[in-house]
Write an enzyme that holds these catalytic residues in place. Structure first.
Site, PDB file in Angstrom:
ATOM      1  N   ARG A  58       0.835  -1.201   0.000  1.00  0.00           N
ATOM      2  CA  ARG A  58       0.000   0.000   0.000  1.00  0.00           C
ATOM      3  C   ARG A  58       0.871   1.252   0.000  1.00  0.00           C
ATOM      4  O   ARG A  58       0.373   2.361   0.082  1.00  0.00           O
ATOM      5  CB  ARG A  58      -0.915  -0.001   1.230  1.00  0.00           C
ATOM      6  CG  ARG A  58      -2.102  -0.915   1.066  1.00  0.00           C
ATOM      7  CD  ARG A  58      -2.782  -1.187   2.369  1.00  0.00           C
ATOM      8  NE  ARG A  58      -1.904  -1.931   3.271  1.00  0.00           N
ATOM      9  CZ  ARG A  58      -2.294  -2.496   4.392  1.00  0.00           C
ATOM     10  NH1 ARG A  58      -3.532  -2.402   4.765  1.00  0.00           N
ATOM     11  NH2 ARG A  58      -1.432  -3.171   5.144  1.00  0.00           N
ATOM     12  N   ARG A  69       2.970   3.783  -1.757  1.00  0.00           N
ATOM     13  CA  ARG A  69       3.195   4.229  -3.148  1.00  0.00           C
ATOM     14  C   ARG A  69       4.650   4.644  -3.371  1.00  0.00           C
ATOM     15  O   ARG A  69       5.149   4.624  -4.495  1.00  0.00           O
ATOM     16  CB  ARG A  69       2.220   5.353  -3.523  1.00  0.00           C
ATOM     17  CG  ARG A  69       2.378   6.580  -2.719  1.00  0.00           C
ATOM     18  CD  ARG A  69       1.225   7.564  -2.828  1.00  0.00           C
ATOM     19  NE  ARG A  69       1.295   8.491  -1.714  1.00  0.00           N
ATOM     20  CZ  ARG A  69       2.116   9.519  -1.650  1.00  0.00           C
ATOM     21  NH1 ARG A  69       2.909   9.790  -2.659  1.00  0.00           N
ATOM     22  NH2 ARG A  69       2.157  10.301  -0.589  1.00  0.00           N
ATOM     23  N   ASP A  82       9.408  -5.945   2.268  1.00  0.00           N
ATOM     24  CA  ASP A  82       9.310  -5.524   3.659  1.00  0.00           C
ATOM     25  C   ASP A  82      10.624  -4.835   4.015  1.00  0.00           C
ATOM     26  O   ASP A  82      11.700  -5.305   3.642  1.00  0.00           O
ATOM     27  CB  ASP A  82       9.046  -6.715   4.596  1.00  0.00           C
ATOM     28  CG  ASP A  82       8.460  -6.246   5.922  1.00  0.00           C
ATOM     29  OD1 ASP A  82       7.470  -5.479   5.886  1.00  0.00           O
ATOM     30  OD2 ASP A  82       8.992  -6.613   6.980  1.00  0.00           O
ATOM     31  N   LYS A 119      19.436   7.726  -4.137  1.00  0.00           N
ATOM     32  CA  LYS A 119      18.762   6.524  -3.618  1.00  0.00           C
ATOM     33  C   LYS A 119      18.708   5.419  -4.668  1.00  0.00           C
ATOM     34  O   LYS A 119      18.872   4.245  -4.371  1.00  0.00           O
ATOM     35  CB  LYS A 119      17.319   6.880  -3.220  1.00  0.00           C
ATOM     36  CG  LYS A 119      17.137   7.088  -1.737  1.00  0.00           C
ATOM     37  CD  LYS A 119      15.675   7.148  -1.346  1.00  0.00           C
ATOM     38  CE  LYS A 119      15.317   6.028  -0.376  1.00  0.00           C
ATOM     39  NZ  LYS A 119      13.944   6.158   0.154  1.00  0.00           N
ATOM     40  N   HIS A 150      19.168   0.747   0.293  1.00  0.00           N
ATOM     41  CA  HIS A 150      18.920  -0.655   0.648  1.00  0.00           C
ATOM     42  C   HIS A 150      17.983  -1.301  -0.368  1.00  0.00           C
ATOM     43  O   HIS A 150      18.146  -2.452  -0.742  1.00  0.00           O
ATOM     44  CB  HIS A 150      18.332  -0.734   2.068  1.00  0.00           C
ATOM     45  CG  HIS A 150      17.159   0.194   2.280  1.00  0.00           C
ATOM     46  ND1 HIS A 150      17.203   1.532   1.976  1.00  0.00           N
ATOM     47  CD2 HIS A 150      15.893  -0.031   2.729  1.00  0.00           C
ATOM     48  CE1 HIS A 150      16.036   2.095   2.241  1.00  0.00           C
ATOM     49  NE2 HIS A 150      15.222   1.152   2.695  1.00  0.00           N
TER      50      HIS A 150
HETATM   51  P1  ITT Z   1       3.475  -2.288   2.859  1.00  0.00           P
HETATM   52  O1  ITT Z   1       3.594  -3.177   4.065  1.00  0.00           O
HETATM   53  O2  ITT Z   1       2.059  -2.126   2.395  1.00  0.00           O
HETATM   54  O3  ITT Z   1       4.403  -2.679   1.760  1.00  0.00           O
HETATM   55  P2  ITT Z   1       4.571  -0.270   4.624  1.00  0.00           P
HETATM   56  O4  ITT Z   1       4.898   1.189   4.505  1.00  0.00           O
HETATM   57  O5  ITT Z   1       3.672  -0.680   5.769  1.00  0.00           O
HETATM   58  O6  ITT Z   1       3.947  -0.790   3.246  1.00  0.00           O
HETATM   59  P3  ITT Z   1       6.719  -1.874   5.692  1.00  0.00           P
HETATM   60  O7  ITT Z   1       5.828  -2.666   6.580  1.00  0.00           O
HETATM   61  O8  ITT Z   1       7.764  -2.587   4.899  1.00  0.00           O
HETATM   62  O9  ITT Z   1       5.917  -1.034   4.614  1.00  0.00           O
HETATM   63  O10 ITT Z   1       7.414  -0.746   6.555  1.00  0.00           O
HETATM   64  C1  ITT Z   1       8.515  -0.062   6.086  1.00  0.00           C
HETATM   65  C2  ITT Z   1       8.701   1.201   6.879  1.00  0.00           C
HETATM   66  O11 ITT Z   1      10.118   1.399   7.037  1.00  0.00           O
HETATM   67  C3  ITT Z   1       8.196   2.404   6.080  1.00  0.00           C
HETATM   68  O12 ITT Z   1       6.875   2.721   6.421  1.00  0.00           O
HETATM   69  C4  ITT Z   1       9.188   3.477   6.481  1.00  0.00           C
HETATM   70  O13 ITT Z   1       8.778   4.058   7.663  1.00  0.00           O
HETATM   71  C5  ITT Z   1      10.484   2.704   6.702  1.00  0.00           C
HETATM   72  N1  ITT Z   1      11.282   2.693   5.464  1.00  0.00           N
HETATM   73  C6  ITT Z   1      11.481   1.635   4.631  1.00  0.00           C
HETATM   74  N2  ITT Z   1      12.220   1.988   3.572  1.00  0.00           N
HETATM   75  C7  ITT Z   1      12.471   3.280   3.703  1.00  0.00           C
HETATM   76  C8  ITT Z   1      13.172   4.234   2.918  1.00  0.00           C
HETATM   77  O14 ITT Z   1      13.706   3.904   1.741  1.00  0.00           O
HETATM   78  N3  ITT Z   1      13.259   5.463   3.354  1.00  0.00           N
HETATM   79  C9  ITT Z   1      12.701   5.802   4.520  1.00  0.00           C
HETATM   80  N4  ITT Z   1      12.011   5.014   5.328  1.00  0.00           N
HETATM   81  C10 ITT Z   1      11.893   3.738   4.922  1.00  0.00           C
END
Ligand code: ITT
Length: 297
Positions: A8, A10, A66, A167, A172
């Site tokens: 979810r 984007r 994730d 980025k 990552h």
């Molecule tokens: P989905 O589970 O629907 O994919 P989500 O946002 O809930 O979406 P995650 O459970 O994987 O995704 O949580 C990842 C969180 O980690 C995200 O909401 C950010 O707060 C942080 N995060 C991950 N990648 C990031 C990035 O490239 N830059 C900044 N924060 C990041």
């Protein structure tokens, strides 16, 4: 290559579309995502991809992602709980800076796990991390989530200041995407290295190839469904011509293979060859034809 990202978020979709060139990425249109109950990023990423498979059906690549941020002074928190730590953006950053107030121990890392389920049912993964430290205050406007307070090792600015182009090369998620592409390439390499044998992976690729393109489907009626040669009859303007048909599969690039179909007519020296450039999932990218068309007798 069409893929569905089961997320979810984007921001992830936007970043992944740039990280996987040639892929068109849509997000899964579903409200009822199951709760993230895995104890690793990998388990959660795989659960998202599998949820997508159940909701969207097969025929495309399904991606689950994730990710999270792990802060050393907090014993690795928020980690896998990053999305639930606080609402994304300013509230999550405020809570993180609050917890670190007064400490010089700022080491942290981002982690990303990507899982891809291919149309053939193979499950591949790519992992990426980015080490750095948490800044004293937010800075910069690009990226998302914790980017305004994350300073990568070897840099003086936050990811939000370094920007989306940075980025795309170093994050990552970029590292995980590269690892996933390597895994897809390695799977194809296995197919190619088994050329001439009876490897089940190779059989699957050929069967997918003959099934997925209408053109290959028509030709597949007279070509062997495994590498090798078979006698067949070609109809030309109502006349039956005896021919020998051969199927071969070989590697062109890690992401593509070439299936060669050669038809040789017994009454003459001419042969007709089709080169089908196919992707790992069996879809046809392009076709090259060589030789003369089926001759009249
Ligand atoms: P989905 O589970 O629907 O994919 P989500 O946002 O809930 O979406 P995650 O459970 O994987 O995704 O949580 C990842 C969180 O980690 C995200 O909401 C950010 O707060 C942080 N995060 C991950 N990648 C990031 C990035 O490239 N830059 C900044 N924060 C990041």
């Amino acid at each position: 290559m069409k893929a569905i990202l089961c997320s979810r978020n984007r921001h992830k979709a936007r970043e992944l579309e740039r990280l996987l060139p040639g892929w068109s990425i849509e997000t899964l249109d579903a409200e009822d995502y199951p709760p993230e109950t895995g104890v690793t990023y990998y388990e959660n990423a795989r659960a998202k991809a599998r949820f997508g498979l159940a909701a969207a059906g097969g025929g495309v690549h399904l991606l689950g992602e994730d990710s999270g941020i792990e802060v050393e002074a907090l014993g690795g928190r928020p980690g896998i709980e990053s999305a639930r730590y606080a609402p994304e953006g300013a509230p999550a950053i405020a809570r993180l800076l609050g917890e670190l107030e007064g400490t010089d121990e700022r080491a942290a890392r981002y982690v990303c796990e990507l899982v891809c389920i291919t149309p053939g049912g193979d499950e591949l993964r790519g992992t990426g991390t980015l080490s750095g430290r948490i800044a004293r205050g937010p800075c910069g406007r690009e990226g998302f989530g914790y980017d305004p307070v994350f300073v990568p090792d070897g840099e003086k600015r936050t990811v939000a200041e370094l920007g989306d182009a940075w980025k795309e090369r170093n994050s990552h998620r970029a590292r995980a995407a590269r690892a996933l592409l390597a895994a897809l390439g390695a799977a194809l390499l296995l197919v190619a290295s088994a050329c001439g044998g009876h490897d089940p992976t190779q059989q699957r690729v050929l069967n997918a190839f003959f099934a997925q393109s209408p053109r290959a489907h028509t030709l597949g009626l007279r070509f062997p469904h495994e590498p090798g040669t078979a006698k067949c009859t070609v109809r030309d303007h109502g006349k039956a011509l005896e021919a020998t048909c051969a199927t071969d599969i070989s590697l062109v690039k890690p992401s593509r293979a070439v299936v060669t179909l050669t038809e040789a007519w017994n009454h003459g020296a001419t042969a007709h060859t089709w080169f089908f450039f196919i992707r790992r999932d069996g879809s046809v990218e392009s076709v090259v034809q060589e030789g003369s068309a089926t001759p009249r007798q």
